[in-house]
Motif scaffolding. Structure first.
Motif, PDB file in Angstrom:
ATOM      1  N   ASP A   1       0.865  -1.195   0.000  1.00  0.00           N
ATOM      2  CA  ASP A   1       0.000   0.000   0.000  1.00  0.00           C
ATOM      3  C   ASP A   1       0.894   1.235   0.000  1.00  0.00           C
ATOM      4  N   ARG A   2       1.182   1.719  -1.194  1.00  0.00           N
ATOM      5  CA  ARG A   2       2.090   2.854  -1.344  1.00  0.00           C
ATOM      6  C   ARG A   2       1.345   4.154  -1.615  1.00  0.00           C
ATOM      7  N   ASN A   3       0.115   4.251  -1.155  1.00  0.00           N
ATOM      8  CA  ASN A   3      -0.667   5.466  -1.358  1.00  0.00           C
ATOM      9  C   ASN A   3       0.107   6.657  -0.806  1.00  0.00           C
ATOM     10  N   VAL A   4       0.196   7.709  -1.598  1.00  0.00           N
ATOM     11  CA  VAL A   4       1.010   8.881  -1.278  1.00  0.00           C
ATOM     12  C   VAL A   4       0.555   9.585   0.010  1.00  0.00           C
ATOM     13  N   ILE A   5      -0.700   9.463   0.394  1.00  0.00           N
ATOM     14  CA  ILE A   5      -1.177  10.125   1.619  1.00  0.00           C
ATOM     15  C   ILE A   5      -0.500   9.584   2.876  1.00  0.00           C
ATOM     16  N   HIS A   6       0.201   8.460   2.731  1.00  0.00           N
ATOM     17  CA  HIS A   6       0.880   7.864   3.874  1.00  0.00           C
ATOM     18  C   HIS A   6       2.332   8.319   4.017  1.00  0.00           C
ATOM     19  N   TRP A   7       2.800   9.174   3.099  1.00  0.00           N
ATOM     20  CA  TRP A   7       4.184   9.640   3.233  1.00  0.00           C
ATOM     21  C   TRP A   7       4.446  11.064   2.750  1.00  0.00           C
ATOM     22  N   ASP A   8       3.501  11.681   2.047  1.00  0.00           N
ATOM     23  CA  ASP A   8       3.723  13.032   1.530  1.00  0.00           C
ATOM     24  C   ASP A   8       2.650  13.988   2.045  1.00  0.00           C
ATOM     25  N   GLU A   9       3.061  14.958   2.876  1.00  0.00           N
ATOM     26  CA  GLU A   9       2.079  15.851   3.505  1.00  0.00           C
ATOM     27  C   GLU A   9       1.365  16.746   2.499  1.00  0.00           C
ATOM     28  N   ARG A  10       2.050  17.172   1.418  1.00  0.00           N
ATOM     29  CA  ARG A  10       1.361  18.039   0.444  1.00  0.00           C
ATOM     30  C   ARG A  10       0.205  17.307  -0.222  1.00  0.00           C
TER      31      ARG A  10
ATOM     32  N   GLY B   1      -7.522  16.998   1.632  1.00  0.00           N
ATOM     33  CA  GLY B   1      -8.329  17.376   2.793  1.00  0.00           C
ATOM     34  C   GLY B   1      -7.900  16.789   4.121  1.00  0.00           C
ATOM     35  N   LEU B   2      -6.781  16.097   4.162  1.00  0.00           N
ATOM     36  CA  LEU B   2      -6.289  15.544   5.425  1.00  0.00           C
ATOM     37  C   LEU B   2      -5.412  16.587   6.115  1.00  0.00           C
ATOM     38  N   PRO B   3      -5.302  16.516   7.447  1.00  0.00           N
ATOM     39  CA  PRO B   3      -4.471  17.503   8.142  1.00  0.00           C
ATOM     40  C   PRO B   3      -2.974  17.306   7.901  1.00  0.00           C
TER      41      PRO B   3
ATOM     42  N   PHE C   1     -12.928   1.789  11.433  1.00  0.00           N
ATOM     43  CA  PHE C   1     -11.963   2.889  11.414  1.00  0.00           C
ATOM     44  C   PHE C   1     -12.752   4.174  11.617  1.00  0.00           C
ATOM     45  N   THR C   2     -12.529   4.840  12.743  1.00  0.00           N
ATOM     46  CA  THR C   2     -13.340   6.004  13.083  1.00  0.00           C
ATOM     47  C   THR C   2     -12.641   7.330  12.817  1.00  0.00           C
ATOM     48  N   ARG C   3     -11.314   7.329  12.817  1.00  0.00           N
ATOM     49  CA  ARG C   3     -10.551   8.564  12.632  1.00  0.00           C
ATOM     50  C   ARG C   3      -9.124   8.163  12.250  1.00  0.00           C
ATOM     51  N   PRO C   4      -8.492   8.910  11.350  1.00  0.00           N
ATOM     52  CA  PRO C   4      -7.120   8.544  10.978  1.00  0.00           C
ATOM     53  C   PRO C   4      -6.109   8.911  12.064  1.00  0.00           C
ATOM     54  N   VAL C   5      -4.996   8.195  12.052  1.00  0.00           N
ATOM     55  CA  VAL C   5      -3.869   8.517  12.918  1.00  0.00           C
ATOM     56  C   VAL C   5      -2.971   9.468  12.131  1.00  0.00           C
ATOM     57  N   VAL C   6      -2.926  10.722  12.558  1.00  0.00           N
ATOM     58  CA  VAL C   6      -2.130  11.740  11.879  1.00  0.00           C
ATOM     59  C   VAL C   6      -0.685  11.608  12.355  1.00  0.00           C
TER      60      VAL C   6
END
Length: 144
Positions: A39-48, A54-56, A90-95
């Motif tokens: 699972d190499r989805n970019v939301i897991h490693w790139d903040e931009r 829409g994620l913090p 899953f109720t909320r992501p771990v930021v």
């Protein structure tokens, strides 16, 4: 080989608390998990990218969170093969901020015992930064 002690039915009681644990997670943790899981989805490693959708900030993989949480049950029961059922919402992501990372806090308790099958139901509470990140997090384990 490390010998693990399997939890015995007659040594467990309803309402019993499992040892609490704080599990750290950093960006490096997420990169390693991405490689292992595929699972190499970019939301897991790139903040931009994460912020653009829409994620913090970068967020931990849901399956990493679920797996890290159940380790408390595995250690308590003494063998991962003793987990018969495990599920959650899953109720909320771990930021996971770049500096310092984050952590999940896991606690659990025995909610029911079945003397006929020698099984226990465990309910976990999993939070990050004081917010619940997994809901209805439950496992069933086979005791000796």
């Amino acid at each position: 080989m490390v010998e693990h002690s399997i939890r015995r039915f007659d040594e467990v009681s309803e309402g019993e608390s499992l040892p609490e644990r704080r599990v750290p997670v950093t960006r490096a943790t997420l990169v390693h998990y991405a490689g292992a899981s595929g699972d190499r989805n970019v939301i897991h490693w790139d903040e931009r990218t994460a912020q653009a959708v829409g994620l913090p900030d970068v967020i931990a993989h849901g399956m990493w969170t679920m797996g890290a949480a159940v380790q408390v049950v595995t250690d308590w029961v003494g063998d991962a093969g003793r987990i018969i059922d495990y599920g959650t919402r899953f109720t909320r992501p771990v930021v996971v901020p770049h500096d310092g990372g984050a952590s999940i806090d896991v606690s659990g308790r025995v909610t029911t015992l079945d003397p006929e099958s020698k099984q226990a139901s465990i309910e976990l509470t999993v939070t990050s930064s004081g917010e619940k990140v997994l809901g209805r997090c439950r496992a069933t384990v086979q005791l000796d």
